[in-house]
Design a protein around this motif. Structure first.
Motif, mmCIF file in Angstrom:
data_model
loop_
_atom_site.group_PDB
_atom_site.id
_atom_site.type_symbol
_atom_site.label_atom_id
_atom_site.label_comp_id
_atom_site.label_asym_id
_atom_site.label_seq_id
_atom_site.Cartn_x
_atom_site.Cartn_y
_atom_site.Cartn_z
ATOM 1 N N GLU A 288 0.805 -1.220 0.000
ATOM 2 C CA GLU A 288 0.000 0.000 0.000
ATOM 3 C C GLU A 288 0.838 1.270 0.000
ATOM 4 O O GLU A 288 0.293 2.376 0.068
ATOM 5 N N ASP A 291 0.207 3.781 -2.992
ATOM 6 C CA ASP A 291 -1.100 4.430 -2.880
ATOM 7 C C ASP A 291 -1.095 5.471 -1.772
ATOM 8 O O ASP A 291 -1.666 6.564 -1.901
ATOM 9 N N TRP A 292 -0.439 5.117 -0.672
ATOM 10 C CA TRP A 292 -0.347 6.043 0.455
ATOM 11 C C TRP A 292 0.401 7.320 0.047
ATOM 12 O O TRP A 292 -0.004 8.434 0.375
ATOM 13 N N ARG A 294 0.779 8.506 -3.014
ATOM 14 C CA ARG A 294 0.000 9.280 -3.985
ATOM 15 C C ARG A 294 -1.091 10.092 -3.277
ATOM 16 O O ARG A 294 -1.353 11.244 -3.642
ATOM 17 N N THR A 295 -1.718 9.493 -2.283
ATOM 18 C CA THR A 295 -2.726 10.233 -1.521
ATOM 19 C C THR A 295 -2.117 11.444 -0.833
ATOM 20 O O THR A 295 -2.677 12.552 -0.853
ATOM 21 N N ARG A 298 -1.477 14.341 -3.199
ATOM 22 C CA ARG A 298 -2.637 15.084 -3.675
ATOM 23 C C ARG A 298 -3.098 16.143 -2.683
ATOM 24 O O ARG A 298 -3.822 17.056 -3.039
ATOM 25 N N TRP A 299 -2.688 16.019 -1.444
ATOM 26 C CA TRP A 299 -3.141 16.951 -0.425
ATOM 27 C C TRP A 299 -2.483 18.315 -0.596
ATOM 28 O O TRP A 299 -1.405 18.444 -1.176
ATOM 29 N N LYS A 304 -0.882 18.482 4.332
ATOM 30 C CA LYS A 304 0.333 17.685 4.513
ATOM 31 C C LYS A 304 0.948 17.941 5.889
ATOM 32 O O LYS A 304 1.419 17.008 6.556
#
Length: 762
Positions: A288, A291-292, A294-295, A298-299, A304
């Motif tokens: 994961e 994915d973590w 990339r999330t 996006r913030w 952040k």
């Protein structure tokens, strides 16, 4: 397109022939198709490429040993300059495929057949000793001209980003440079070209740049000379730094372009240089993780920060420690090198000399700063060093590097101080003379020593050789006082006269008559000397003419001590008083009363008068007003000797102790006593900025630390000490100590001892 156009068309025809004879596999699609070429197709292609020339052929079909494959995409992380962030940003544009057999190493796309929308021919090359079965494959839209330029761009004079414009034919001499590395190029979905340059034999990636359109990272490998194994400077271009017109980087990349926000990873990779970024060993990344990340990416910025704050709260101390080890080095800055030289020197001026010497070992630029002559001049002045060391010996200079003369003066003084404190005590020079008489006065200037005795003579000695240079004969009574400047010696005797001598020739220049009793004390200033006598008067003399200029009368008992600064005369007498005189008018301006017994010692610095008496007290007076500022109490007996320098007074007493005073406050700073203190009366003393040297009737000369008052060591210890051996007088310079020793009962021979603490700078 120039000359490249016909040749490209010939390649297209050759590829068409190859396709008609031996091509199979799926056709091109929107995402880029895959084509296979059988051996016959490869032979046809090689034949067609021979029309362009073997050098050009090697631009498309690489030799097997040129490139190095990769077992997986993770192996790209071992290439310097490739980071997880870079692979993540371009993950949609890269795939890995199983490497075909060596005979099928080249695949040609329909672009060679004239289809401009088809992918570029995929260049596949192998290395004979490659163990892994995987290599990088570029997917997406490609065109023929950008593909050719990607393979040939490393050999051109100026490297430009691959575009849809055809490139010219490279020069012959650039062929070898092209073979050193390889690149894979592609055109992204947004039209931006992405480059991945990697090298053979673990060479390094030079620097990174983002594409102007999409923000993807681009690896650019500048032109490298064949003879240079390390390429350009290994420093990475700072991610936030713009390329300037005319620089080598701008010639490689084209015009300057703004850089997006710099991440910590960019800073970390750039600062690492050639060093590989540290990874957590033997830990597989969790599935994961991407994915973590990339999330998180996006913030927004505040989001952040909030996430990081929550993450830190959930970390264990060991994990926080690891973060500190990673983060802290990235924000360390050599601010000294970044400052202008003047400001850097100002900062360094606050360091102690020991710290300056350590700073000089940091780097070359710090060493240049730490050798600054003016910087060390200030350090020398703080230590009381007035002259720089004359570097006459060339061997003191390193080739191409000039050392500071003031620094050498400081280092020399430091070594001298260490010799006084803890150096080996060499056997002293022994200067024997005056038979068994008492040495009553001692002077030391330069390398000349003058001793006076009650045998009616003075002797001039060489401090270097220890020889008696002159014996000054002429007095008819014992010599009890003396002064010296350069080669001029003045002596006072019980025969009631003063004599002026030439120490070089031994000649008596003048005999000064006037006193009616023993000349007990004198003080020389310039060409004038003031003498005090047991006849209770003082006289001011011109030593050049031998004329008595003034007679000062007012004391009612013997004058025991006198000081003269060129303007005022201060005298102490057995009448318990201290008098201040104006010698020009022969008038007494102040009579300082307060002592209750004889005054034996005086010090005068132009502002303060310090008097020591048999009443055990020491008094500090103001010379202008005549007021007693302080009465220094603590000694138990006669203060036989004192020395004053910069408001610090050191007094020696018959009670066997030595005290250090601050005359401005009247405070006793130190008392030099303890288990190693003198066992009898202190006879003489001298002090410097660091040490106090004292002599005693117990036959010893002791060294003390001025600031702490601690006993350092014995410099002289007579075997007859305690049984009659006495050190009567001492005189010290920066590097030498002269002691006048003897006894009153014949247990110790009268002599001078000369101890040398100098250093050899060979």
């Amino acid at each position: 397109m120039g000359r490249a156009g016909p040749r490209l068309r010939s390649v297209g025809r050759a590829c068409s022939a190859a396709a008609s004879t031996g091509m199979s596999g799926p056709g091109p699609g929107p995402g880029g198709g895959k084509l296979d070429i059988n051996r016959a197709g490869v032979a046809e292609l090689e034949g067609a490429l021979s029309g362009i020339g073997r050098r050009r052929a090697r631009g498309i079909v690489r030799k097997r040993e040129e490139l190095k494959g990769f077992n997986s995409l993770d192996d790209l992380l071992h290439v310097k300059g490739i980071t997880t962030r870079i692979l993540e940003l371009n993950s949609q544009r890269m795939t890995c495929r199983r490497r075909p057999s060596s005979e099928e190493a080249v695949r040609v796309s329909p672009a060679l057949l004239g289809d401009s929308k088809a992918p570029v021919p995929q260049v596949v090359a192998e290395e004979e000793d490659v163990s892994g079965p995987w290599e990088l494959e570029c997917a997406g839209k490609r065109n023929l001209e950008s593909g050719l330029e990607a393979n040939d761009s490393q050999g051109q004079e100026e490297q430009e980003p691959v575009s849809s414009t055809a490139c010219g034919e490279p020069e012959e001499e650039e062929e070898t440079e092209e073979e050193e590395g390889s690149c894979c190029s592609e055109e992204g979905e947004d039209g931006s070209n992405i480059y991945f340059y990697y090298t053979i034999g673990e060479r390094w990636i030079d620097y990174l740049q983002r594409t102007e359109d999409s923000g993807f990272l681009r690896h650019v490998r500048p032109k490298m000379k064949r003879k240079s194994e390390n390429g350009l400077d290994g420093r990475a271009l700072s991610p936030g730094k713009k390329l300037c017109k005319g620089s080598e980087y701008s010639r490689t990349l084209g015009p300057c372009m703004p850089s997006p926000t710099t991440t910590f990873g960019d800073l970390r990779n750039a600062k690492a240089g050639q060093a590989r970024r540290r990874r957590i060993p033997s830990v597989a990344p969790p599935p994961e993780l991407q994915d973590w990340l990339r999330t998180f990416q996006r913030w927004s910025g505040p989001e952040k920060l909030l996430a990081l704050d929550e993450l830190i709260d959930r970390c264990e101390p060991s994990q926080i420690k690891y973060m500190m080890q990673v983060i802290e080095p990235q924000f360390q800055r050599d601010f000294i090198s970044l400052l202008p030289k003047e400001l850097a020197l100002y900062v360094l001026s606050f360091l102690e000399p020991r710290d300056l010497l350590r700073a000089a070992q940091t780097c070359r630029y710090w060493r240049v700063l730490a050798e600054d002559n003016l910087l060390w001049r200030e350090k020398c002045r703080e230590e009381g060093i007035e002259e720089p060391l004359n570097l006459r010996k060339r061997r003191l200079l390193s080739p191409g590097f000039m050392y500071s003369p003031w620094k050498f003066a400081f280092m020399r003084q430091h070594k001298i101080d260490m010799n006084w404190r803890s150096g080996e005590l060499k056997a002293p020079k022994v200067l024997k003379g005056h038979d068994d008489h008492v040495i009553t006065c001692l002077q030391f200037c330069g390398n000349r020593i003058v001793s006076g005795s009650d045998d009616n003579t003075l002797k001039v000695w060489s401090a270097v050789t220890g020889e008696c240079v002159q014996t000054l004969v002429g007095h008819t009574g014992g010599v009890w006082s003396s002064q010296m400047r350069d080669s001029i010696v003045i002596s006072g005797s019980t025969d009631r006269t003063l004599k002026v001598w030439n120490a070089d020739t031994g000649e008596c220049v003048h005999t000064l008559y006037g006193h009616t009793s023993t000349v007990r004390c004198m003080h020389l200033h310039g060409n004038r000397v003031v003498s005090g006598s047991r006849d209770a008067t003082l006289r001011l003399w011109d030593i050049e003419t031998g004329q008595c200029l003034h007679v000062l009368m007012g004391h009612v008992a013997a004058v025991r001590c006198v000081q003269y600064d060129g303007h005022k005369v201060v005298s102490g007498a057995y009448d318990y008083t201290v008098k201040v005189w104006d010698p020009e008018s022969e008038s007494c301006t102040h009579t300082l009363q307060g002592h209750t017994n004889r005054v034996y010692s005086l010090q005068f610095d132009g502002t303060h008068i310090v008097s020591g008496s048999l009443d055990t007290s020491i008094r500090v007076w103001d010379v202008e007003s005549g007021n007693c500022l302080h009465t220094l109490m603590g000694h138990q007996s006669l203060t036989s000797g004192m020395e004053l320098r910069d408001n610090i007074l050191v007094s020696g007493n018959a009670d066997s102790t030595v005290k250090i005073w601050d005359i401005k406050t009247g405070q006793c700073l130190q008392t030099l006593q303890g288990p190693s203190k003198h066992q009898s009366a202190v006879t003489c003393l001298q002090f410097s900025s660091k040490f106090v040297v004292t002599s005693s009737d117990d036959g010893t000369v002791k060294l003390w630390d001025l600031k702490t008052g601690e006993f350092v060591r014995n410099l002289v210890a007579l075997e007859s000490g305690g049984s009659g051996g006495v050190v009567w007088r001492i005189r010290a310079s920066n590097t030498k100590l002269v002691c006048a020793v003897g006894s009153r009962n014949g247990t110790e021979e009268t002599k001078l001892l000369v101890l040398d603490f100098d250093v050899d700078l060979k």
